[in-house]
Design an enzyme around this catalytic site. Structure first.
Site, PDB file in Angstrom:
ATOM      1  N   GLU A   3     -59.311  25.020 -79.839  1.00 29.54           N
ATOM      2  CA  GLU A   3     -57.221  25.676 -79.945  1.00 29.54           C
ATOM      3  C   GLU A   3     -56.112  24.696 -79.819  1.00 29.54           C
ATOM      4  O   GLU A   3     -55.354  24.276 -78.919  1.00 29.54           O
ATOM      5  CB  GLU A   3     -57.359  26.457 -79.246  1.00 29.54           C
ATOM      6  N   CYS A  59     -26.371  24.160 -62.210  1.00 22.49           N
ATOM      7  CA  CYS A  59     -26.466  23.404 -60.590  1.00 22.49           C
ATOM      8  C   CYS A  59     -27.452  23.576 -60.454  1.00 22.49           C
ATOM      9  O   CYS A  59     -27.785  24.419 -59.027  1.00 22.49           O
ATOM     10  CB  CYS A  59     -25.488  24.914 -60.436  1.00 22.49           C
ATOM     11  N   GLU A  60     -28.424  22.134 -60.073  1.00 23.87           N
ATOM     12  CA  GLU A  60     -29.731  22.203 -59.424  1.00 23.87           C
ATOM     13  C   GLU A  60     -30.171  20.637 -60.110  1.00 23.87           C
ATOM     14  O   GLU A  60     -29.284  21.213 -60.490  1.00 23.87           O
ATOM     15  CB  GLU A  60     -30.732  23.542 -59.583  1.00 23.87           C
ATOM     16  N   TYR A 101     -43.967  23.784 -75.859  1.00 21.36           N
ATOM     17  CA  TYR A 101     -43.471  23.800 -74.854  1.00 21.36           C
ATOM     18  C   TYR A 101     -41.924  23.703 -74.416  1.00 21.36           C
ATOM     19  O   TYR A 101     -41.559  23.480 -73.255  1.00 21.36           O
ATOM     20  CB  TYR A 101     -45.098  23.116 -73.540  1.00 21.36           C
TER      21      TYR A 101
END
Ligand code: LLP
Length: 404
Positions: free
Chosen positions: A262, A331-332, A359
């Protein structure tokens, strides 16, 4: 090497805007053919782990290439059906899900892997011998690039621990279950092919106890290169070793067992480029910060897994190399790379992140009420928009506005 050129990526950025995910179809084909060529002399089937990238055009392309598909939710199953996969080519490897989803998968006619005794018991009560089922086992092997993406070890939630095989057999006997496959998946980014061999060896002790077995599913997790000098899992060696392992363990009763894999990253990681544009350059005593028009809302792998993504300044390839900290505009704290050597960066330059197919978009969000990027597929040299960039109304979609 199948690769998109810097100029091509710049022209796509200009045509479709940034941030932009670009996928190169021929690279997916190249990766798939590596697998089928290496395993051409054996009875092996590949199921694309579509959790890596579910754009329906990618699913359709993978379907046309001839691969099957592995799904991790009922909606991935629905997308795969929508893309044209027949149910017989769809595998649903469930994990910790409500039994109602398994019932739905059964009604859609897809192949089902169950990963808990609880759901296996419910499956037995509901379907007995009438519908084949696969059992996902946890082999208690530590493997994979980092703990967050290791799934087969003895503290992992995935699969039924092999030491509970007695309980599995009791449920199989009680309901006369038709167990068609045994499944293990030990993690992601597994370079060492012996991990797969180890998995097979654990299964060899168990296989003789399942009379209806037709398939052995060894999961995904092949490693891909992220930076210069990195290598991918040696697929030819894997084919050779898996072949030798099965040859040295003749199947009980002479039943030939088909092997399944897979792969997710192996098929779609390298096909993807994430194209961003530089908003701001900030000189500080700690670093020269380069802020691009993105953040972990679009590509979370560097922050979540400390994943390395090669970053290239495609619009100034001749510039002198300097060290930069590449950050986002969220904002982080959203650092893509610390002290990375990149050709001189100017505001307005295009920075491209490699290995963005797997991903990447799939784990994106609308955090900070920012739009999700557009996606483009390049096939036969032609660029096709396969997802438009979000618009303001997308941020309000599904919200129910009250008159307060
Ligand atoms: N099969 C099963 C049952 C899986 O859980 C996975 C991945 C795969 C196959 C495909 O693994 P791959 O060939 O892509 O390594 N988001 C993480 C990776 C998580 C993988 C989850 N399961 C990352 O970006 O590194």
């Amino acid at each position: 090497m199948t690769q998109l050129s810097k100029d091509h990526l710049i022209s796509l950025a200009k045509e479709f805007g940034t941030p932009l995910y670009v996928y190169h179809a021929e690279k997916i084909k190249e990766q798939y053919q590596k697998l089928t060529t290496a395993f051409s002399n054996s009875n092996t089937v590949f199921f694309y782990a579509c959790k890596a990238l579910t754009n329906v055009n990618i699913l359709r392309y993978v379907c046309q290439l001839g691969a099957n598909v592995d799904c991790s939710s009922i909606n991935e199953v629905r997308l795969a059906l929508h893309a044209g996969f027949p149910p017989t080519r769809i595998l649903y490897t469930s994990n910790g899900i409500a039994f109602s989803e398994i019932e739905e998968a059964q009604s859609l006619g897809v192949i089902i892997n169950i990963d808990s005794l609880s759901n296996l018991e419910k499956f037995g009560q509901r379907f007995g011998h009438s519908y084949p089922v696969g059992v996902r086992l946890r082999p208690n092997i530590m493997a994979g690039g980092n703990l967050k993406i290791s799934t087969g070890h003895d503290k992992s939630k995935f699969g039924i621990p092999v030491d509970q095989i007695g309980e599995v057999l009791a449920v199989v006997k009680k309901y006369n279950l038709l167990v068609a496959d045994l499944h293990i998946h030990t993690g992601s980014e597994i370079k060492d092919v012996d991990v797969f061999v180890k998995g097979i060896e654990i299964l060899f002790d168990i296989i003789p106890q399942f009379a209806d077995l037709q398939f052995i599913d060894l999961g995904g997790g092949f490693k891909v290169p992220y930076k210069d000098g990195d290598t991918e899992t040696d697929i030819n060696l894997l084919a050779q070793k898996v072949g030798a392992a099965f040859a040295s363990h003749p199947n009980p009763g002479g039943r030939p067992l088909q092997v399944w894999f897979e792969p997710g990253k192996f098929l779609v990681s390298e096909c993807g480029y994430f194209v961003t544009q530089v908003n701001v350059i900030k000189e500080t005593s700690a670093a020269t910060f380069v802020s691009v028009d993105s953040g972990f809302n679009h590509l979370i792998r560097p922050m979540f897994y400390d994943a390395y993504h090669y970053i290239e300044n495609v619009s100034n390839p001749g510039g002198a190399e300097k060290k930069y900290s590449v950050v986002g505009n969220i904002c982080e704290t959203d650092t893509f790379a610390w002290d990375r050597r990149i050709h001189e960066v100017r505001e307005g330059d295009y920075l491209v992140f490699r290995n963005a197919g797997a991903y990447g978009f799939e784990m994106s969000s609308n955090f900070n009420a920012r739009y999700k990027p557009a996606e483009v597929l390049v096939k036969d040299g032609n660029a096709h928009l396969i997802r438009r960039r979000d618009r303001f109304e997308d941020l309000l979609r599904n919200q129910i506005e009250l008159s307060l």
